[in-house]
Design a protein around this motif. Structure first.
Motif, PDB file in Angstrom:
ATOM      1  N   ALA A  90       0.574  -1.226  -0.081  1.00  0.00           N
ATOM      2  CA  ALA A  90       0.045   0.107   0.087  1.00  0.00           C
ATOM      3  C   ALA A  90       0.845   1.059   0.028  1.00  0.00           C
ATOM      4  O   ALA A  90       0.246   2.336  -0.195  1.00  0.00           O
ATOM      5  N   SER A  91       2.260   1.175   0.218  1.00  0.00           N
ATOM      6  CA  SER A  91       3.078   2.324   0.292  1.00  0.00           C
ATOM      7  C   SER A  91       4.401   1.920  -0.098  1.00  0.00           C
ATOM      8  O   SER A  91       4.803   0.608   0.076  1.00  0.00           O
ATOM      9  N   ALA A  92       5.185   2.908  -0.878  1.00  0.00           N
ATOM     10  CA  ALA A  92       6.447   2.428  -1.229  1.00  0.00           C
ATOM     11  C   ALA A  92       7.559   2.084  -0.078  1.00  0.00           C
ATOM     12  O   ALA A  92       8.311   1.277  -0.283  1.00  0.00           O
ATOM     13  N   ALA A  93       7.198   2.591   0.926  1.00  0.00           N
ATOM     14  CA  ALA A  93       7.961   2.088   2.251  1.00  0.00           C
ATOM     15  C   ALA A  93       7.544   0.664   2.474  1.00  0.00           C
ATOM     16  O   ALA A  93       8.858  -0.053   2.890  1.00  0.00           O
ATOM     17  N   GLU A  94       6.465   0.156   2.502  1.00  0.00           N
ATOM     18  CA  GLU A  94       6.449  -1.236   2.789  1.00  0.00           C
ATOM     19  C   GLU A  94       6.524  -2.041   1.669  1.00  0.00           C
ATOM     20  O   GLU A  94       7.358  -3.125   1.667  1.00  0.00           O
ATOM     21  N   ALA A  95       6.570  -1.547   0.382  1.00  0.00           N
ATOM     22  CA  ALA A  95       7.184  -2.366  -0.742  1.00  0.00           C
ATOM     23  C   ALA A  95       8.524  -2.426  -0.766  1.00  0.00           C
ATOM     24  O   ALA A  95       9.073  -3.587  -0.916  1.00  0.00           O
ATOM     25  N   ARG A  96       9.214  -1.312  -0.349  1.00  0.00           N
ATOM     26  CA  ARG A  96      10.823  -1.677  -0.147  1.00  0.00           C
ATOM     27  C   ARG A  96      11.073  -2.483   0.716  1.00  0.00           C
ATOM     28  O   ARG A  96      12.007  -3.220   0.667  1.00  0.00           O
ATOM     29  N   ARG A  97      10.288  -2.634   1.849  1.00  0.00           N
ATOM     30  CA  ARG A  97      10.795  -3.325   3.193  1.00  0.00           C
ATOM     31  C   ARG A  97      10.562  -4.948   2.682  1.00  0.00           C
ATOM     32  O   ARG A  97      11.488  -5.706   2.799  1.00  0.00           O
ATOM     33  N   ILE A  98       9.585  -5.315   1.744  1.00  0.00           N
ATOM     34  CA  ILE A  98       9.395  -6.541   1.342  1.00  0.00           C
ATOM     35  C   ILE A  98      10.698  -6.763   0.453  1.00  0.00           C
ATOM     36  O   ILE A  98      11.204  -8.004   0.443  1.00  0.00           O
ATOM     37  N   ALA A  99      11.112  -6.022  -0.632  1.00  0.00           N
ATOM     38  CA  ALA A  99      12.015  -6.104  -1.563  1.00  0.00           C
ATOM     39  C   ALA A  99      13.286  -6.470  -0.681  1.00  0.00           C
ATOM     40  O   ALA A  99      14.144  -7.163  -1.141  1.00  0.00           O
ATOM     41  N   ASP A 100      13.499  -5.661   0.122  1.00  0.00           N
ATOM     42  CA  ASP A 100      14.685  -5.524   0.800  1.00  0.00           C
ATOM     43  C   ASP A 100      15.235  -6.890   1.628  1.00  0.00           C
ATOM     44  O   ASP A 100      15.928  -7.575   1.618  1.00  0.00           O
ATOM     45  N   ALA A 101      13.780  -7.279   2.401  1.00  0.00           N
ATOM     46  CA  ALA A 101      13.915  -8.740   3.090  1.00  0.00           C
ATOM     47  C   ALA A 101      13.909 -10.089   1.943  1.00  0.00           C
ATOM     48  O   ALA A 101      14.880 -10.954   2.440  1.00  0.00           O
ATOM     49  N   ALA A 102      13.473  -9.864   0.832  1.00  0.00           N
ATOM     50  CA  ALA A 102      13.597 -10.882  -0.059  1.00  0.00           C
ATOM     51  C   ALA A 102      15.153 -10.939  -0.287  1.00  0.00           C
ATOM     52  O   ALA A 102      15.655 -12.075  -0.511  1.00  0.00           O
ATOM     53  N   GLU A 103      15.704  -9.765  -0.657  1.00  0.00           N
ATOM     54  CA  GLU A 103      17.082  -9.879  -1.297  1.00  0.00           C
ATOM     55  C   GLU A 103      18.047 -10.316  -0.196  1.00  0.00           C
ATOM     56  O   GLU A 103      18.870 -11.207  -0.358  1.00  0.00           O
ATOM     57  N   ALA A 104      17.884  -9.839   1.359  1.00  0.00           N
ATOM     58  CA  ALA A 104      18.660 -10.457   2.138  1.00  0.00           C
ATOM     59  C   ALA A 104      18.631 -11.761   2.429  1.00  0.00           C
ATOM     60  O   ALA A 104      19.505 -12.513   2.745  1.00  0.00           O
ATOM     61  N   ALA A 105      17.367 -12.469   2.185  1.00  0.00           N
ATOM     62  CA  ALA A 105      17.070 -13.836   2.375  1.00  0.00           C
ATOM     63  C   ALA A 105      17.562 -14.833   1.166  1.00  0.00           C
ATOM     64  O   ALA A 105      17.369 -15.846   1.089  1.00  0.00           O
ATOM     65  N   GLY A 106      17.904 -13.853  -0.003  1.00  0.00           N
ATOM     66  CA  GLY A 106      18.284 -14.908  -1.266  1.00  0.00           C
ATOM     67  C   GLY A 106      17.002 -15.514  -1.859  1.00  0.00           C
ATOM     68  O   GLY A 106      17.330 -16.535  -2.285  1.00  0.00           O
TER      69      GLY A 106
END
Length: 318
Positions: A90-106
């Motif tokens: 619903a917001s870019a901040a939340e979207a970035r949080r998801i993207a960063d978490a996925a990248e960190a987890a591989g």
């Protein structure tokens, strides 16, 4: 591949059809216990979301937008790849949080901007990339039809909203075709009242791109029975490309707020692309950054409506 779908709304059948066409074994979880859908596709209903995540390789998030961050982060914590329906959050901040978490987890994260897989839009992108019409000067896109019925679509504060849910398709197209946006100006008629919309409602979003092109997106949730229609016109220095969905005919599997398709089923093409990206490790047509950037432009559109003036967007789109 085992795929677990969370959510059983109108889009679920298209995802099930596409995954099964790719040979995937599917499970589904939903608060509504979708017995008819499960029987139609011969899939198991799993009552607990975490139990579903534990049993699959890929999680498809088809539930309402406000649920996306929690569901995505739960899947990422278990090392599962994710296909997430637009908008990513619903917001870019939340979207970035998801993207960063996925990248960190591989793990791989695929925002489901399926219009990129519609034949007419893909052909236009091909011609733009091939410089067949020269540098883009202007884009005009439209998307309108009968308003949806679930109440959350009309609650902007709960992740709904005409621009966030409907026009994000065309905002993503504008970013795909003309690149990053520097300024956004938007209007909505009638305005929301304390975050709530009433149908019929229309909106216009105007974008200034860093490369010099401009985009206008028009759309609406209109009266019951209104035929669904999308249009796109791309004007370059040496030519024009355009498409009007009213000139085509719908195929089985065309759903919701998407134009009719006349070639390969777009959901099958989209999920085949994602599955191949998982298999090979190569990029898919839609990246996590694309999902974040589209939501960032949506955020700016709502900020513009609130301010009554254009709003800037940073160079990275958020």
């Amino acid at each position: 591949m085992r795929v677990g779908l969370i959510g059983a709304g109108g889009i679920a059948a298209a995802h099930l059809d596409a995954w099964q066409a790719l040979g995937a074994e599917c499970l589904i979880a939903s608060r509504t216990r979708p017995v008819a859908l499960a029987e139609r596709f011969g899939v198991e209903i799993v009552d607990d979301v975490d139990a579903l995540i534990d049993r699959v390789d890929v999680v498809g998030i088809l539930a309402p937008t406000p649920t996306h961050p929690d569901l995505a982060l739960r899947a990422i914590a278990r090392g599962r790849h994710i296909v997430c329906e637009k908008p990513l959050a619903a917001s870019a901040a939340e979207a970035r949080r998801i993207a960063d978490a996925a990248e960190a987890a591989g793990v791989r994260l695929f925002p489901a901007h399926v219009v990129r897989y519609f034949d007419a839009y893909r052909r236009i992108k091909h011609d733009v990339d091939a410089r067949a019409i020269g540098p883009i000067r202007t884009l005009r896109l439209s998307r309108s039809g009968a308003a949806p019925t679930p109440a959350w679509f009309f609650d902007e504060r709960a992740g709904g909203g005409l621009i966030r849910d409907l026009l994000i398709h065309d905002i993503d197209q504008a970013l795909w075709l003309a690149g990053p946006v520097t300024t956004v100006s938007a209007t909505q008629d009638p305005p929301s009242a304390e975050g709530r919309l009433a149908a019929p409602v229309t909106a216009t979003v105007e974008l200034a791109h860093a490369g010099g092109a401009t985009t206008r997106v028009d759309g609406g949730w209109l009266r019951e029975g209104t035929p669904f229609r999308t249009t796109i016109e791309v004007v370059g220095t040496n030519g024009t490309r355009e498409h009007d969905s009213a000139a085509g005919s719908a195929r089985p599997g065309d759903v919701g707020d998407l134009p009719p398709s006349t070639g390969e089923q777009p959901y099958r093409a989209q999920l085949a692309d994602f599955a191949e990206a998982i298999r090979t490790g190569l990029p898919a047509r839609v990246s996590p950054a694309d999902g974040v950037a589209a939501v960032a432009v949506v955020d700016a559109a709502y900020a513009s409506i609130a301010a009554g003036e254009p709003v800037g967007v940073s160079a990275d789109g958020f």
